[in-house]
Design an enzyme around this catalytic site. Sequence first.
Site, PDB file in Angstrom:
ATOM      1  CB  SER A  57      -1.130   0.545   1.199  1.00 31.61           C
ATOM      2  OG  SER A  57      -0.553  -0.107   2.253  1.00 31.61           O
ATOM      3  CE  LYS A 116      -3.794   2.452   3.740  1.00 31.42           C
ATOM      4  NZ  LYS A 116      -3.531   1.433   4.550  1.00 31.42           N
TER       5      LYS A 116
END
Lengths: 202, 202
Positions: free
Chosen positions: A121, A159
Site C-alpha cells: 500500500s 498510511k
Amino acid sequence: MLTSSEKKTLKFIQKYCIEKGYSPTLTEIAKGIGIKSKGVVHRYIKTLESLNLISISSHRKRGIVLNLEAYENQSVAPIIPLLGRIAAGQPIEAIEGREEINLADFIMNPDRFALQVSGDSMIEAGILDGDTVIIKHQNTAENGDIIVALIDGLEATLKRLKKLPDGMILLIPENKLMEGLIYEAKRIQIQGVVVGQLRSYQ
Amino acid sequence: MLTSSEKKTLKFIQKYCIEKGYSPTLTEIAKGIGIKSKGVVHRYIKTLESLNLISISSHRKRGIVLNLEAYENQSVAPIIPLLGRIAAGQPIEAIEGREEINLADFIMNPDRFALQVSGDSMIEAGILDGDTVIIKHQNTAENGDIIVALIDGLEATLKRLKKLPDGMILLIPENKLMEGLIYEAKRIQIQGVVVGQLRSYQ
DNA sequence: ATTGAATGTTCTCTTTTTGTTCTCTATTAT
DNA sequence: ATAATAGAGAACAAAAAGAGAACATTCAAT
C-alpha cells in the site's frame, strides 16, 4: 585492537580504493590522515597487515590490498562510513560534513520502535513489502506524515495522513491501485509517525 | 551492587561504545558523567572490572571492552525491538518471541560503506532520491544484484546488473523512463553490492 | 640498460595523550 | 561517630602519535 590513528588509516585506504580503484601511496595516506611522516604511516599499515586487515606487496608502489574477507563478522558498531553521493553517470561526489551514519541516533531511541511492513500500500512512497519502518511513538501528526493509525481501536494501518477542513481524516495509501479512505476523527487513533525506513537485501 | 556513579559510568561507556565503535578515554568519561578527575573515573572502572561488567587492557588507551554477556537484562544491546508486522487494514500482528531486527547488514564492517543516492534511476526498486544505500565492497556480483559500477574507471553509477551471454554487461536502471546501457565487460569495474537501504524522514 | 624521481622501509628521537596510583577533602546515610 | 560514596588533583608511568633522516627499491622515461 586498533588505535584511533590506525582506524583512521584503514578508513582512508578503504575510501581511497573505492573512489579511485587503486590504493594510495604512503604520502597520500599521510596527507589524508593529516600527518607529515610517511614513516609513521608505514608503521600503521604494518599493524593493519599484522592484523590481517590488509596485505602489502613488499616494496611495490600502491601495493596495499584490502583483505575484504577478513572483515566479515568484525561487527563493531552500528556506524557506517558515509563515503559520498552517487548518481547515475557521475563520479562519487564527496559530501561535506556528515561523515558517517549513526544508526544509534537513527533508531536507538526509547520512543522508537520498528514494524515490518507487509503489503504494497505504500509502494509509491518507496516503502516495499518486507521493509522495516521505524516509528516514533506519538499521538499527533502533521498533514503529509506517514503514520501508524489505529482504526476503531482495532485495525492498524500505515498510511499518509491528511486532515480535511471539515474535521474528517483522510488516510491515503501510496498506491495508484488503492483509494484513500475518510474517517471521522474520533475513529482514528495515531500511534506514531514514520521517521525512518530500512531494507535488507539478501 | 553498583553505586549510582558507577552505574552512570557504565551507561556512559555503553552508549559511547555503541555510538562510536570504540571505547572512551578516562577524561572523556569524566566529562561525560560530569566530573573533573580521571583518577576517580579510574576507581569506578576498576570496580566495574571487578564485577566483570567490563574488561580493561592494562595501560592501553581506549582499552575498555564491554563484557556483553553480562548485560542481558540491561537493555543496551545495539538492536531495536521489532514489535510486529503491519499491513494495510489489519491489526498489528504480533510476532512470536521477542524478535529483533537483524541489523547485520547495517552494522559497521570494514567492508561496508554507505552512499547517499541522488537521482531517480532506481525509484522502482524503492530506492529514492536522498536515500542511503549500504554497499558491501566486493569485486564480483550476481545477476540481479544492485551494484555500484565504475565505468571506465571514471563514472560511478548505481544499477541492477545483468551479465549477457555474449560477455557484455547490461546495467539496468529501475525507472521506466530510462534505458539500460550495454558495456564491454572490461569497461565495468564492480565496486560493491547493495546490501541495505535506509531512509530518514525528518 | 641507465638513470632519476617517486615510493617504500627502517631507524631514532621527541612530544603528546592517556592510564595508574596516590593523598586529601566533602558529603551522606545509618 | 563511622563507613561508604563522591570528588579534586598531583605525580608518575606507559602508550601512542608524530617528525624526519637515511637508505632501498621500483618504475617509467630516456
